[in-house]
Design a protein around this motif. Structure first.
Motif, mmCIF file in Angstrom:
data_model
loop_
_atom_site.group_PDB
_atom_site.id
_atom_site.type_symbol
_atom_site.label_atom_id
_atom_site.label_comp_id
_atom_site.label_asym_id
_atom_site.label_seq_id
_atom_site.Cartn_x
_atom_site.Cartn_y
_atom_site.Cartn_z
ATOM 1 N N THR A 238 0.830 -1.203 0.000
ATOM 2 C CA THR A 238 0.000 0.000 0.000
ATOM 3 C C THR A 238 0.867 1.255 0.000
ATOM 4 O O THR A 238 0.528 2.253 -0.648
ATOM 5 C CB THR A 238 -0.953 0.024 1.219
ATOM 6 N N HIS B 55 -2.708 7.061 0.421
ATOM 7 C CA HIS B 55 -3.918 6.467 1.008
ATOM 8 C C HIS B 55 -3.552 5.430 2.066
ATOM 9 O O HIS B 55 -4.434 4.899 2.742
ATOM 10 C CB HIS B 55 -4.773 5.791 -0.069
ATOM 11 N N CYS C 176 -5.657 2.520 4.266
ATOM 12 C CA CYS C 176 -5.763 1.192 3.645
ATOM 13 C C CYS C 176 -4.564 0.309 3.972
ATOM 14 O O CYS C 176 -4.562 -0.882 3.657
ATOM 15 C CB CYS C 176 -5.929 1.308 2.130
ATOM 16 N N LEU D 227 -6.546 -0.632 7.995
ATOM 17 C CA LEU D 227 -7.186 -1.820 7.428
ATOM 18 C C LEU D 227 -6.511 -3.100 7.897
ATOM 19 O O LEU D 227 -7.182 -4.076 8.249
ATOM 20 C CB LEU D 227 -7.178 -1.730 5.903
ATOM 21 N N TRP E 133 -13.763 -1.983 3.336
ATOM 22 C CA TRP E 133 -12.973 -0.794 3.060
ATOM 23 C C TRP E 133 -13.050 -0.395 1.588
ATOM 24 O O TRP E 133 -13.278 0.771 1.267
ATOM 25 C CB TRP E 133 -11.522 -1.001 3.459
ATOM 26 N N ILE E 134 -12.886 -1.357 0.701
ATOM 27 C CA ILE E 134 -12.824 -0.990 -0.709
ATOM 28 C C ILE E 134 -14.196 -0.575 -1.222
ATOM 29 O O ILE E 134 -14.301 0.271 -2.112
ATOM 30 C CB ILE E 134 -12.195 -2.127 -1.548
#
Length: 311
Positions: free
Chosen positions: A194, A201, A205, A209, A236-237
């Motif tokens: 990520t 982000h 994420c 996450l 989340w997505i």
């Protein structure tokens, strides 16, 4: 914060904590009741696919949610949630060995998608950083290191023949051979991914996450990490596809764009996954095991405790 991320204030941390606990709460809703899972991972996504995502995740939009990766990741995560629910709630499925190939397969596909994305970011040649598909990325050796770490993490997926359904009312999908060394190696790899590919982000994420599934795996329902991961990732997505401006406009926390930070995270990820594979293959060799037919960690305390609590 100063090395990996730009500083944030109390409000920023409060939002981060809200995201963390909201993901954990909705994960518990989807885990504890059959209808909670059906609503969250079937009915809601159908409605969003028809009425919302064609606008908020349209190709080329200013927030980068319209890429192939976001769409594929969304539906592969949802497929995992629904597949796991089928295994949990249809008793005959969990007894079929060929059905137990689904959890490691969908997990491997998700990891492979991200590894490919890391390699793709390297090919952009954005050595000093650039916006690609409206997302900031910086290409470098870290993409190659972490892509390799992801492939090693796939190789280390083991023991799926031992998956079973817990005896309690929540009927969780328990994978006792997925013990803490694999989970930690995965977390390091995924956080580095990520950071490399969705850098600005990753405060959400990546950190939030990953903790939202790792905390339940260690303290709420041990042995059900993959179930926690699939559900929190899907939640989340779906949120990101629905509110794409969240990480860029509403509550932004940017990375420092420091090449050393990228390199260190991916190096740690690679070292952890190399160590995991060596540790695992040493056990396979020492105990003369077949990784396609046998569980690897049956003699460990972590494995025994999970089985004792759930079978």
């Amino acid at each position: 914060m100063g090395f990996f991320y730009e500083s944030t204030n109390f409000t920023g941390w409060a939002i981060w904590l809200f995201i963390l606990f909201a993901l954990m709460a909705f994960n518990e809703l989807g885990r504890s009741t059959k209808w909670g899972g059906i609503i969250l991972f079937l009915i809601v996504p159908i409605g969003l696919t028809i009425f919302v995502w064609p606008t908020t995740a349209a190709p080329g939009n200013e927030y980068g949610t319209g890429t192939w990766f976001n769409w594929v990741k969304t539906y592969s995560a949802l497929a995992g949630c629904l597949g796991f629910m089928a295994i949990r709630y249809i008793p005959s499925l969990a007894k079929k060995k060929w059905v137990l190939c689904f959890p490691p397969l969908i997990l491997a596909i998700n990891i492979l998608e991200a590894a490919i994305r890391d390699f793709q970011c390297f090919t952009y040649g954005a050595w000093n950083g650039a916006y690609v598909d409206n997302l900031w990325v910086m290409s470098g050796s870290w993409n190659i290191m972490n892509g390799i770490a992801g492939l090693l993490n796939i190789i280390a997926i083991c023991g799926w023949v031992g998956i079973f359904i817990s005896k309690d009312k929540t009927k969780d999908m328990i994978w006792p051979d997925m013990i803490w060394p694999w989970i930690i190696a995965y977390d390091l790899w995924n956080f580095a991914y990520t950071y490399n590919c969705i850098a600005d982000h990753s405060f959400y994420c990546g950190l939030a996450l990953l903790l939202s599934c790792t905390i339940p795996a260690f303290f709420i329902k041990k042995g059900a990490w993959l179930q926690h991961r699939a559900q929190t990732l899907a939640l989340w997505i779906m949120f990101v596809m629905t509110v794409p401006s969240f990480a860029d406009r509403i509550a932004p926390v940017a990375t420092t764009h420091n090449p050393k930070a990228f390199f260190i995270l991916s190096l740690l990820s690679l070292i952890a996954n190399v160590a995991l594979v060596i540790y695992q293959f040493n056990k396979i060799y020492k105990n003369k095991l077949n990784p396609l037919k046998d569980e690897i960690f049956v003699e460990t305390k972590a494995y025994k405790k999970v089985v004792e609590e759930n079978r």
